[in-house]
Design a protein around this motif. Structure first.
Motif, PDB file in Angstrom:
ATOM      1  N   GLU A 110      -4.988   9.198 -10.669  1.00 15.94           N
ATOM      2  CA  GLU A 110      -4.080   8.898  -9.426  1.00 15.94           C
ATOM      3  C   GLU A 110      -4.573   8.692  -8.266  1.00 15.94           C
ATOM      4  O   GLU A 110      -4.051   7.989  -7.540  1.00 15.94           O
ATOM      5  CB  GLU A 110      -3.292  10.285  -9.293  1.00 15.94           C
ATOM      6  CG  GLU A 110      -1.953  10.216  -8.690  1.00 15.94           C
ATOM      7  CD  GLU A 110      -0.872  11.368  -8.498  1.00 15.94           C
ATOM      8  OE1 GLU A 110       0.352  11.206  -8.781  1.00 15.94           O
ATOM      9  OE2 GLU A 110      -1.430  12.524  -8.343  1.00 15.94           O
ATOM     10  N   ASP A 111      -5.710   9.222  -8.033  1.00 13.33           N
ATOM     11  CA  ASP A 111      -6.448   9.179  -6.684  1.00 13.33           C
ATOM     12  C   ASP A 111      -6.752   7.798  -6.482  1.00 13.33           C
ATOM     13  O   ASP A 111      -7.194   7.415  -5.380  1.00 13.33           O
ATOM     14  CB  ASP A 111      -7.510  10.172  -6.395  1.00 13.33           C
ATOM     15  CG  ASP A 111      -6.869  11.561  -6.129  1.00 13.33           C
ATOM     16  OD1 ASP A 111      -5.589  11.677  -5.771  1.00 13.33           O
ATOM     17  OD2 ASP A 111      -7.653  12.596  -6.212  1.00 13.33           O
ATOM     18  N   LEU A 112      -7.029   6.961  -7.672  1.00 10.22           N
ATOM     19  CA  LEU A 112      -7.972   5.607  -7.455  1.00 10.22           C
ATOM     20  C   LEU A 112      -6.749   4.594  -7.196  1.00 10.22           C
ATOM     21  O   LEU A 112      -7.087   3.540  -7.194  1.00 10.22           O
ATOM     22  CB  LEU A 112      -8.665   5.343  -8.619  1.00 10.22           C
ATOM     23  CG  LEU A 112      -9.789   6.244  -9.108  1.00 10.22           C
ATOM     24  CD1 LEU A 112     -10.285   5.942 -10.515  1.00 10.22           C
ATOM     25  CD2 LEU A 112     -10.721   6.087  -7.989  1.00 10.22           C
ATOM     26  N   MET A 113      -5.488   4.984  -7.283  1.00  8.68           N
ATOM     27  CA  MET A 113      -4.480   3.796  -6.999  1.00  8.68           C
ATOM     28  C   MET A 113      -4.232   3.459  -5.741  1.00  8.68           C
ATOM     29  O   MET A 113      -4.604   4.204  -4.483  1.00  8.68           O
ATOM     30  CB  MET A 113      -3.184   4.765  -7.604  1.00  8.68           C
ATOM     31  CG  MET A 113      -2.795   4.625  -8.861  1.00  8.68           C
ATOM     32  SD  MET A 113      -2.656   3.239  -9.648  1.00  8.68           S
ATOM     33  CE  MET A 113      -2.441   3.598 -11.259  1.00  8.68           C
ATOM     34  N   VAL A 114      -4.168   2.263  -5.459  1.00 10.33           N
ATOM     35  CA  VAL A 114      -4.329   1.369  -4.149  1.00 10.33           C
ATOM     36  C   VAL A 114      -3.168   1.045  -3.827  1.00 10.33           C
ATOM     37  O   VAL A 114      -2.595   1.099  -2.771  1.00 10.33           O
ATOM     38  CB  VAL A 114      -5.338   0.228  -4.132  1.00 10.33           C
ATOM     39  CG1 VAL A 114      -5.343  -0.781  -3.064  1.00 10.33           C
ATOM     40  CG2 VAL A 114      -6.749   0.597  -4.435  1.00 10.33           C
ATOM     41  N   GLY A 115      -2.122   0.331  -4.591  1.00 14.96           N
ATOM     42  CA  GLY A 115      -0.894  -0.036  -4.443  1.00 14.96           C
ATOM     43  C   GLY A 115      -0.205  -0.742  -5.309  1.00 14.96           C
ATOM     44  O   GLY A 115      -0.695  -1.012  -6.607  1.00 14.96           O
ATOM     45  N   LYS A 116       0.769  -1.483  -5.327  1.00 18.27           N
ATOM     46  CA  LYS A 116       1.626  -2.245  -5.942  1.00 18.27           C
ATOM     47  C   LYS A 116       1.784  -3.695  -5.737  1.00 18.27           C
ATOM     48  O   LYS A 116       2.055  -3.979  -4.557  1.00 18.27           O
ATOM     49  CB  LYS A 116       2.981  -1.644  -6.164  1.00 18.27           C
ATOM     50  CG  LYS A 116       3.975  -2.547  -7.076  1.00 18.27           C
ATOM     51  CD  LYS A 116       5.434  -1.757  -7.137  1.00 18.27           C
ATOM     52  CE  LYS A 116       6.522  -2.620  -8.202  1.00 18.27           C
ATOM     53  NZ  LYS A 116       7.872  -2.001  -8.057  1.00 18.27           N
ATOM     54  N   ALA A 117       1.280  -4.608  -6.494  1.00 17.83           N
ATOM     55  CA  ALA A 117       1.398  -5.944  -6.176  1.00 17.83           C
ATOM     56  C   ALA A 117       2.795  -6.481  -6.418  1.00 17.83           C
ATOM     57  O   ALA A 117       3.381  -6.215  -7.282  1.00 17.83           O
ATOM     58  CB  ALA A 117       0.661  -6.686  -7.469  1.00 17.83           C
ATOM     59  N   VAL A 118       3.207  -7.100  -5.273  1.00 14.25           N
ATOM     60  CA  VAL A 118       4.638  -7.611  -5.128  1.00 14.25           C
ATOM     61  C   VAL A 118       4.904  -8.913  -4.915  1.00 14.25           C
ATOM     62  O   VAL A 118       5.956  -9.445  -4.965  1.00 14.25           O
ATOM     63  CB  VAL A 118       5.283  -6.605  -4.140  1.00 14.25           C
ATOM     64  CG1 VAL A 118       5.334  -5.200  -4.350  1.00 14.25           C
ATOM     65  CG2 VAL A 118       4.660  -6.874  -2.570  1.00 14.25           C
ATOM     66  N   PHE A 119       4.034  -9.700  -4.375  1.00 10.69           N
ATOM     67  CA  PHE A 119       4.220 -11.238  -4.049  1.00 10.69           C
ATOM     68  C   PHE A 119       3.072 -11.911  -4.104  1.00 10.69           C
ATOM     69  O   PHE A 119       1.870 -11.444  -3.868  1.00 10.69           O
ATOM     70  CB  PHE A 119       4.650 -10.837  -2.501  1.00 10.69           C
ATOM     71  CG  PHE A 119       5.363 -12.191  -1.875  1.00 10.69           C
ATOM     72  CD1 PHE A 119       6.576 -12.440  -2.390  1.00 10.69           C
ATOM     73  CD2 PHE A 119       4.810 -13.287  -1.562  1.00 10.69           C
ATOM     74  CE1 PHE A 119       7.465 -13.616  -1.707  1.00 10.69           C
ATOM     75  CE2 PHE A 119       5.263 -14.495  -0.920  1.00 10.69           C
ATOM     76  CZ  PHE A 119       6.706 -14.702  -1.227  1.00 10.69           C
TER      77      PHE A 119
ATOM     78  N   LYS B 276       0.756  -1.108   0.078  1.00 15.63           N
ATOM     79  CA  LYS B 276      -0.116  -0.051   0.102  1.00 15.63           C
ATOM     80  C   LYS B 276       0.979   1.342   0.056  1.00 15.63           C
ATOM     81  O   LYS B 276       0.182   2.328  -0.650  1.00 15.63           O
ATOM     82  CB  LYS B 276      -0.755   0.023   1.208  1.00 15.63           C
ATOM     83  CG  LYS B 276      -1.833  -1.218   1.165  1.00 15.63           C
ATOM     84  CD  LYS B 276      -2.887  -1.258  -0.036  1.00 15.63           C
ATOM     85  CE  LYS B 276      -4.000  -0.255   0.323  1.00 15.63           C
ATOM     86  NZ  LYS B 276      -4.764  -0.730   1.305  1.00 15.63           N
ATOM     87  N   PHE B 277       2.126   1.037   0.838  1.00 16.21           N
ATOM     88  CA  PHE B 277       2.936   2.405   0.775  1.00 16.21           C
ATOM     89  C   PHE B 277       3.658   2.581  -0.370  1.00 16.21           C
ATOM     90  O   PHE B 277       4.502   3.571  -0.425  1.00 16.21           O
ATOM     91  CB  PHE B 277       3.720   2.557   2.218  1.00 16.21           C
ATOM     92  CG  PHE B 277       4.670   1.232   2.355  1.00 16.21           C
ATOM     93  CD1 PHE B 277       5.686   1.248   1.739  1.00 16.21           C
ATOM     94  CD2 PHE B 277       4.086   0.176   2.851  1.00 16.21           C
ATOM     95  CE1 PHE B 277       6.716   0.296   1.858  1.00 16.21           C
ATOM     96  CE2 PHE B 277       4.945  -1.075   2.964  1.00 16.21           C
ATOM     97  CZ  PHE B 277       6.272  -0.920   2.419  1.00 16.21           C
ATOM     98  N   ALA B 278       3.624   1.696  -1.427  1.00 17.38           N
ATOM     99  CA  ALA B 278       4.431   1.787  -2.735  1.00 17.38           C
ATOM    100  C   ALA B 278       4.142   3.201  -3.362  1.00 17.38           C
ATOM    101  O   ALA B 278       4.939   3.961  -4.118  1.00 17.38           O
ATOM    102  CB  ALA B 278       3.932   0.717  -3.366  1.00 17.38           C
ATOM    103  N   TYR B 279       2.824   3.552  -3.054  1.00 19.00           N
ATOM    104  CA  TYR B 279       2.433   4.945  -3.751  1.00 19.00           C
ATOM    105  C   TYR B 279       1.872   5.903  -2.753  1.00 19.00           C
ATOM    106  O   TYR B 279       2.422   5.589  -1.698  1.00 19.00           O
ATOM    107  CB  TYR B 279       1.367   4.751  -4.790  1.00 19.00           C
ATOM    108  CG  TYR B 279       1.537   3.539  -5.888  1.00 19.00           C
ATOM    109  CD1 TYR B 279       2.946   3.545  -6.582  1.00 19.00           C
ATOM    110  CD2 TYR B 279       0.756   2.739  -6.297  1.00 19.00           C
ATOM    111  CE1 TYR B 279       3.238   2.736  -7.660  1.00 19.00           C
ATOM    112  CE2 TYR B 279       1.106   1.672  -7.257  1.00 19.00           C
ATOM    113  CZ  TYR B 279       2.375   1.633  -7.991  1.00 19.00           C
ATOM    114  OH  TYR B 279       2.596   0.811  -8.829  1.00 19.00           O
TER     115      TYR B 279
END
Length: 307
Positions: free
Chosen positions: A266-275, A106-109
């Motif tokens: 941009e405001d709709l971004m949740v996070g980056k899938a990592v694993f 979640k904190f990636a963005y």
């Protein structure tokens, strides 16, 4: 606004904390006072069973005290650090399969509050090739997962099932900007996957320093008549507005994405899938006895970091 589960989790956490706090500050002191009054009335001595009865917490307060710390930890982890997601469709095959369970950083963005999704802390922005989870622009209560192909200012063309990108050029670099470049891919395998009975081809795509596999179904024509139309550009061309992103599925002929509904704010971004932390295999056999939602195996070979 966040999804229903996020809102429910936050409200349930706050409710349990409030019940615990009210009992600790208001009702627990009254229970202790009752014990003191009862001891005084009994001449200084009171059976242990009676004391326990008078000081016993109500069921609701005891439950709130027990679950609040757990709920608070889950809420913080899920809202600001990592959130688990399940892949429900094949739009990101072969990178992500139905039955994959992933962790989204979640904190990636930008870090947002879990209910109203207002930005609390400005962090990094999505980059080319990221696998991003975002709120579906046409129905923000749904979460979508796609790969980021275009950043603000990029010019994107999807023609003959290939992407061509002219990356945004800062003002200070004008005159020395790269032109339109093809996102190149190389053939990997054939027939491993199918789309409605049609064989798909697997390619390895190279996008900057990121390398990943995609699927193309040669017998499925491009659906240009359904593409999102942007004023002043060709039917298969888009220029990403400021504060927006262009997101596409790796299963190129079986994905409803930015080509069809436009850009991701941009405001709709949740996070980056990592694993990928778990991957269940399901059976399509119509003769199987168990319901289709019950897994038939675990794909341990799929566990690990995402690229």
């Amino acid at each position: 606004m966040a999804g229903y589960f996020a809102i429910f989790l936050v409200m349930f956490t706050l409710a349990s904390g409030l019940i615990w706090l009210l009992d600790a500050r208001l009702f627990a002191p009254k229970r202790r006072q009752q014990v003191e009054d009862a001891v005084a009335a009994a001449g200084g001595k009171l059976p242990e069973e009676t004391i326990e009865q008078l000081t016993k917490e109500p069921w609701l307060a005891e439950t709130a005290r027990s679950i609040f710390p757990i709920l608070a930890i889950i809420t913080v982890l899920r809202s600001f650090l990592f959130e688990p997601f399940q892949i429900p469709s094949g739009s990101m095959m072969p990178t992500l399969l139905v039955g994959d369970f992933i962790l989204v950083q979640k904190f990636a963005y930008d870090v947002k509050d879990p209910v109203f999704r207002k930005t609390l802390y400005r962090n990094n922005t999505p980059q080319h090739g990221d696998i991003a989870v975002f709120k579906y622009p046409e129905q923000p209560t749904l979460d979508y997962i796609k790969r980021i192909i275009g950043l603000p200012g990029d010019r994107i063309i999807y023609r003959d099932k290939q992407f061509f990108i002219e990356k945004a050029c800062p003002a200070e670099q004008q005159g020395n900007c790269p032109g339109l470049e093809q996102v190149r891919y190389s053939f990997t395998s054939d027939g491993e996957f199918t789309q409605q009975g049609l064989p798909q081809r697997r390619y390895t795509e190279q996008f900057g320093d990121k390398q990943y596999d995609i699927l193309i179904t040669p017998q499925v024509p491009e659906q240009k008549q359904s593409y999102y139309r942007q004023a002043t550009t060709a039917i298969d061309e888009w220029i990403v507005p400021e504060g927006h992103y262009f997101a596409v599925g790796d299963n190129r002929d079986n994905s409803r994405d930015s080509r069809f509904w436009g850009f991701v704010e941009e405001d709709l971004m949740v996070g980056k899938a990592v694993f990928i932390w778990m991957s269940f295999e399901f059976s399509d056999n119509p003769d199987r006895v168990l319901p289709r939602w019950i897994p038939v195996g675990v794909r341990f070979n799929r566990l690990g970091r995402l690229h």
